[in-house]
Design an enzyme around this catalytic site. Structure first.
Site, PDB file in Angstrom:
ATOM      1  CB  SER A 146       0.900  26.328  78.722  1.00 10.95           C
ATOM      2  OG  SER A 146      -0.284  25.960  78.052  1.00 10.95           O
ATOM      3  CE1 TYR A 159      -1.671  24.532  83.308  1.00  8.63           C
ATOM      4  CE2 TYR A 159      -2.224  25.180  81.066  1.00  8.63           C
ATOM      5  CZ  TYR A 159      -1.421  24.475  81.946  1.00  8.63           C
ATOM      6  OH  TYR A 159      -0.373  23.726  81.465  1.00  8.63           O
TER       7      TYR A 159
HETATM    8  N1  NAP Z   1       1.101  17.880  79.676  1.00  8.55           N
HETATM    9  C1  NAP Z   1       0.925  18.896  78.839  1.00  8.55           C
HETATM   10  O1  NAP Z   1       0.345  18.764  77.760  1.00  8.55           O
HETATM   11  C2  NAP Z   1       1.437  20.263  79.195  1.00  8.55           C
HETATM   12  C3  NAP Z   1       1.309  21.270  78.241  1.00  8.55           C
HETATM   13  C4  NAP Z   1       1.784  22.533  78.542  1.00  8.55           C
HETATM   14  C5  NAP Z   1       2.376  22.792  79.736  1.00  8.55           C
HETATM   15  N2  NAP Z   1       2.486  21.783  80.660  1.00  8.55           N
HETATM   16  C6  NAP Z   1       3.132  22.129  81.927  1.00  8.55           C
HETATM   17  O2  NAP Z   1       4.214  21.245  82.157  1.00  8.55           O
HETATM   18  C7  NAP Z   1       4.383  21.086  83.569  1.00  8.55           C
HETATM   19  C8  NAP Z   1       4.364  19.596  83.918  1.00  8.55           C
HETATM   20  O3  NAP Z   1       3.138  19.058  83.480  1.00  8.55           O
HETATM   21  P1  NAP Z   1       2.857  17.478  83.413  1.00  8.55           P
HETATM   22  O4  NAP Z   1       1.942  17.278  82.282  1.00  8.55           O
HETATM   23  O5  NAP Z   1       4.122  16.725  83.505  1.00  8.55           O
HETATM   24  O6  NAP Z   1       2.013  17.316  84.761  1.00  8.55           O
HETATM   25  P2  NAP Z   1       1.807  16.038  85.722  1.00  8.55           P
HETATM   26  O7  NAP Z   1       2.115  14.784  85.005  1.00  8.55           O
HETATM   27  O8  NAP Z   1       0.453  16.251  86.292  1.00  8.55           O
HETATM   28  O9  NAP Z   1       2.921  16.274  86.850  1.00  8.55           O
HETATM   29  C9  NAP Z   1       2.876  17.445  87.621  1.00  8.55           C
HETATM   30  C10 NAP Z   1       4.012  17.446  88.604  1.00  8.55           C
HETATM   31  O10 NAP Z   1       3.927  18.665  89.368  1.00  8.55           O
HETATM   32  C11 NAP Z   1       3.965  18.347  90.737  1.00  8.55           C
HETATM   33  N3  NAP Z   1       3.244  19.328  91.547  1.00  8.55           N
HETATM   34  C12 NAP Z   1       1.957  19.737  91.431  1.00  8.55           C
HETATM   35  N4  NAP Z   1       1.676  20.627  92.400  1.00  8.55           N
HETATM   36  C13 NAP Z   1       2.806  20.780  93.134  1.00  8.55           C
HETATM   37  C14 NAP Z   1       3.149  21.551  94.262  1.00  8.55           C
HETATM   38  N5  NAP Z   1       2.272  22.388  94.845  1.00  8.55           N
HETATM   39  N6  NAP Z   1       4.410  21.438  94.775  1.00  8.55           N
HETATM   40  C15 NAP Z   1       5.311  20.606  94.203  1.00  8.55           C
HETATM   41  N7  NAP Z   1       5.041  19.845  93.125  1.00  8.55           N
HETATM   42  C16 NAP Z   1       3.801  19.943  92.596  1.00  8.55           C
HETATM   43  C17 NAP Z   1       3.353  16.972  90.844  1.00  8.55           C
HETATM   44  O11 NAP Z   1       3.769  16.422  92.060  1.00  8.55           O
HETATM   45  P3  NAP Z   1       3.052  15.097  92.687  1.00  8.55           P
HETATM   46  O12 NAP Z   1       3.618  13.965  91.871  1.00  8.55           O
HETATM   47  O13 NAP Z   1       3.484  15.105  94.092  1.00  8.55           O
HETATM   48  O14 NAP Z   1       1.590  15.302  92.478  1.00  8.55           O
HETATM   49  C18 NAP Z   1       3.927  16.297  89.606  1.00  8.55           C
HETATM   50  O15 NAP Z   1       5.227  15.812  89.860  1.00  8.55           O
HETATM   51  C19 NAP Z   1       3.259  21.874  84.229  1.00  8.55           C
HETATM   52  O16 NAP Z   1       3.725  23.171  84.560  1.00  8.55           O
HETATM   53  C20 NAP Z   1       2.231  21.974  83.135  1.00  8.55           C
HETATM   54  O17 NAP Z   1       1.368  23.085  83.277  1.00  8.55           O
HETATM   55  C21 NAP Z   1       2.017  20.533  80.430  1.00  8.55           C
END
Ligand code: NAP
Length: 255
Positions: A146, A159
């Site tokens: 991130s 985080y």
């Molecule tokens: N969005 C951003 O701006 C951003 C920026 C930097 C980094 N990131 C990173 O990118 C990654 C994806 O983020 P996103 O924005 O796509 O998040 P998101 O839309 O909230 O999706 C998160 C995914 O992770 C799964 N998950 C959460 N806890 C879990 C667990 N204990 N076991 C298995 N699966 C789990 C969720 O499963 P369920 O569907 O079952 O809940 C969902 O499929 C994360 O690591 C996040 O920190 C995101």
């Protein structure tokens, strides 16, 4: 040239891929030729995501498990061994966010965020790398960091600690596994339009801050991370190890 980025014959496990960035990674790697294994906490949403990819003619299967549950992860890998499924690429993408000032943060919430965003990458990659090393085939580990792998931000202390840890865990993986032809790298997404950021996207002041603080003057889209993931999953990155590539529209460049 296309062979450099060809993932045909490879199998990729993408954690947290029922939606958001993980789903975009799964679709992108499958379009590059990989068979993909989707994951999330819920069997129904994982199955729906598999269906969406299968409907496009892409090779996908699913397995729901909690990435923080070491026994459940070990069981999944044991089942793939029995089924003859060999994981060549892992994207440790599953993650959660939880916003609270550090002085008010309960230890249980700190632990949950660290477990899901950092410890899970160790748990899943350990299972995959053991097998890659034993097979002698090498492989690819891609951890998702991130902007907070680099920069501190208020109200997201756990985080930030977890994502900073991802950067160094990636280097530790490289130090131990590069000789086995495993490339471990990370991607650091900027502010991306997903469910995780829903409250921020809907907050006019935060939305304006994202646009004003980023030289690209906009949020990123999940599909804009796919090219970097395919590169790090492919033969094109065979001598790239221990790096974190930020895909952030230039946010860190002007910090
Ligand atoms: N969005 C951003 O701006 C951003 C920026 C930097 C980094 N990131 C990173 O990118 C990654 C994806 O983020 P996103 O924005 O796509 O998040 P998101 O839309 O909230 O999706 C998160 C995914 O992770 C799964 N998950 C959460 N806890 C879990 C667990 N204990 N076991 C298995 N699966 C789990 C969720 O499963 P369920 O569907 O079952 O809940 C969902 O499929 C994360 O690591 C996040 O920190 C995101």
């Amino acid at each position: 040239m296309t062979q450099l980025f060809d993932l045909s014959g490879r199998t990729a496990l993408i954690t947290g891929s029922a939606r958001g960035i993980g789903f975009a990674f799964a679709e992108g790697l499958a379009a590059a030729g990989a068979g993909v294994i989707l994951n999330g906490t819920r069997a129904d949403t994982v199955a729906q995501a598999v269906e969406r990819l299968s409907a496009k003619g892409l090779k996908a299967q699913g397995r729901a498990f909690d990435v923080t549950d070491e026994a459940a992860v070990a069981e999944a890998f044991a089942q793939w061994d029995k089924d003859g499924v060999q994981i060549d690429i892992v994207i440790n993408n599953a993650g959660i966010q939880f916003r609270k000032p550090l002085v008010d943060l309960e230890l249980s919430d700190w632990q949950r965020v660290i477990d899901t965003n950092l410890t899970s990458a160790f748990i899943v990659a350990k299972q995959a790398a053991r097998r890659m090393i034993a097979r002698g085939t090498g492989g690819k580990i891609i951890n998702i960091g991130s902007l907070t792998s680099e920069a501190g931000r208020a109200t997201v202390g756990a985080y930030t600690a977890a994502k900073g840890g991802i950067k160094m865990l990636t280097r530790a993986m490289s130090a131990e596994w590069a000789a086995a032809n495993i490339q471990a790298n990370a991607i650091g997404p900027g502010y991306i339009l997903t469910d995780m950021n829903k409250p921020l996207i809907e907050n006019a002041a935060f939305d304006a801050w994202v646009k004003n603080s980023n030289p690209s003057q906009r949020w990123g889209k999940p599909e804009e991370l796919v090219g970097t993931a395919v590169y790090l999953a492919s033969p094109a990155s065979s001598y790239v190890n221990g790096q974190i590539i930020y895909v952030d529209g230039g946010w860190l460049a002007v910090l």
